[in-house]
Design a protein around this motif. Structure first.
Motif, short mmCIF file in Angstrom:
data_model
loop_
_atom_site.label_atom_id
_atom_site.label_comp_id
_atom_site.label_asym_id
_atom_site.label_seq_id
_atom_site.Cartn_x
_atom_site.Cartn_y
_atom_site.Cartn_z
N ASP A 45 0.82 -1.21 0.00
CA ASP A 45 0.00 0.00 0.00
C ASP A 45 0.85 1.27 0.00
OD1 ASP A 45 -2.53 -1.21 -0.17
OD2 ASP A 45 -2.51 -1.61 1.97
N ILE A 46 1.98 1.23 0.67
CA ILE A 46 2.89 2.39 0.64
C ILE A 46 3.38 2.60 -0.80
CG2 ILE A 46 5.10 3.30 1.42
CD1 ILE A 46 3.06 3.36 3.67
N GLU A 47 3.73 1.51 -1.48
CA GLU A 47 4.19 1.61 -2.87
C GLU A 47 3.08 2.14 -3.77
OE1 GLU A 47 5.97 -1.18 -6.47
OE2 GLU A 47 5.83 -2.00 -4.45
N THR A 48 1.86 1.65 -3.58
CA THR A 48 0.73 2.13 -4.38
C THR A 48 0.51 3.62 -4.13
OG1 THR A 48 -0.34 -0.03 -4.38
CG2 THR A 48 -1.75 1.87 -4.81
N TYR A 49 0.59 4.04 -2.88
CA TYR A 49 0.41 5.45 -2.56
C TYR A 49 1.46 6.31 -3.25
CZ TYR A 49 -0.55 9.69 0.00
OH TYR A 49 -0.86 10.98 0.31
N VAL A 50 2.72 5.86 -3.21
CA VAL A 50 3.80 6.62 -3.86
C VAL A 50 3.57 6.67 -5.37
CG1 VAL A 50 6.28 6.59 -4.39
CG2 VAL A 50 5.50 6.20 -2.05
N GLU A 51 3.20 5.55 -5.96
CA GLU A 51 3.00 5.48 -7.41
C GLU A 51 1.81 6.31 -7.89
OE1 GLU A 51 2.66 1.31 -8.20
OE2 GLU A 51 4.82 0.98 -8.13
N THR A 52 0.81 6.48 -7.03
CA THR A 52 -0.41 7.21 -7.44
C THR A 52 -0.52 8.59 -6.79
OG1 THR A 52 -1.74 6.23 -5.67
CG2 THR A 52 -1.69 5.05 -7.78
N ARG A 53 0.56 9.06 -6.16
CA ARG A 53 0.48 10.30 -5.38
C ARG A 53 -0.02 11.50 -6.18
NH1 ARG A 53 5.60 9.14 -6.48
NH2 ARG A 53 6.97 10.70 -7.41
N LYS A 54 0.19 11.50 -7.49
CA LYS A 54 -0.26 12.64 -8.30
C LYS A 54 -1.70 12.48 -8.78
CE LYS A 54 4.38 13.81 -9.84
NZ LYS A 54 5.28 13.98 -10.98
N ILE A 56 -4.11 10.15 -6.98
CA ILE A 56 -4.96 9.47 -6.00
C ILE A 56 -6.15 10.32 -5.55
CG2 ILE A 56 -3.61 10.12 -3.95
CD1 ILE A 56 -4.12 7.25 -2.93
N ALA A 57 -5.95 11.60 -5.33
CA ALA A 57 -7.06 12.46 -4.89
C ALA A 57 -8.14 12.53 -5.96
CB ALA A 57 -6.55 13.85 -4.53
N LYS A 58 -7.73 12.68 -7.21
CA LYS A 58 -8.68 12.77 -8.32
C LYS A 58 -9.44 11.45 -8.47
CE LYS A 58 -8.87 13.97 -13.22
NZ LYS A 58 -8.09 14.36 -14.41
N GLN A 59 -8.72 10.34 -8.37
CA GLN A 59 -9.36 9.04 -8.51
C GLN A 59 -10.34 8.78 -7.37
OE1 GLN A 59 -9.17 7.42 -11.25
NE2 GLN A 59 -7.53 8.66 -12.08
N ILE A 83 -7.57 2.85 -7.74
CA ILE A 83 -6.34 3.06 -6.97
C ILE A 83 -5.55 1.77 -6.81
CG2 ILE A 83 -5.39 3.85 -4.77
CD1 ILE A 83 -7.92 5.69 -4.58
N GLY A 84 -6.18 0.71 -6.35
CA GLY A 84 -5.50 -0.58 -6.27
C GLY A 84 -4.81 -0.90 -4.97
N PHE A 85 -5.31 -0.36 -3.86
CA PHE A 85 -4.76 -0.73 -2.55
C PHE A 85 -5.13 -2.18 -2.23
CE2 PHE A 85 -5.12 3.94 -1.32
CZ PHE A 85 -3.75 4.15 -1.28
N THR A 86 -4.55 -2.72 -1.16
CA THR A 86 -4.96 -4.04 -0.69
C THR A 86 -6.42 -3.95 -0.22
OG1 THR A 86 -4.22 -3.56 1.57
CG2 THR A 86 -2.63 -4.66 0.10
#
Length: 102
Positions: A45-54, A56-59, A83-86
């Motif tokens: 989830d940390i990796e997903t957050y970093v990858e989608t940081r730009k 994630i809010a819009k999604q 987003i694709g979190f666990t």
């Protein structure tokens, strides 16, 4: 201040909550984020957050309409798709969106 940290030498170990950054560092852990560890405190989830940081809010905002008009399951499915979190992290986000939307 409380931090959530991980063992950089053994990523199979769960993240741990420490009273402060100094205690985490003394234990050989690296800080992942401020505050206590929770459902999203894991490498995936940390990796997903970093990858989608730009984006994630819009999604998440796109899925926000579902939190008011659709079912819980539809909201979880939307967040998972966009987003694709666990699963546990996605449900945590869904719960938060529902409670903040009230």
């Amino acid at each position: 201040d409380i931090v959530c940290a991980f063992d950089p030498l053994d990523l199979s170990q769960p993240f741990q909550t420490f009273p402060n950054k100094a205690d985490a560092n003394s234990a050989g852990y690296q800080v992942a984020h401020c505050g206590a560890c929770a459902f999203c405190s894991n490498p995936a989830d940390i990796e997903t957050y970093v990858e989608t940081r730009k984006t994630i809010a819009k999604q998440a905002k796109k899925c926000g309409k579902i939190s008011m008009l659709g079912s819980y399951e539809e909201l979880v499915a939307c967040l998972d798709d966009k987003i694709g979190f666990t699963e546990d992290c996605t449900k945590c986000w869904a719960d938060n969106m529902i409670s903040t939307g009230k």
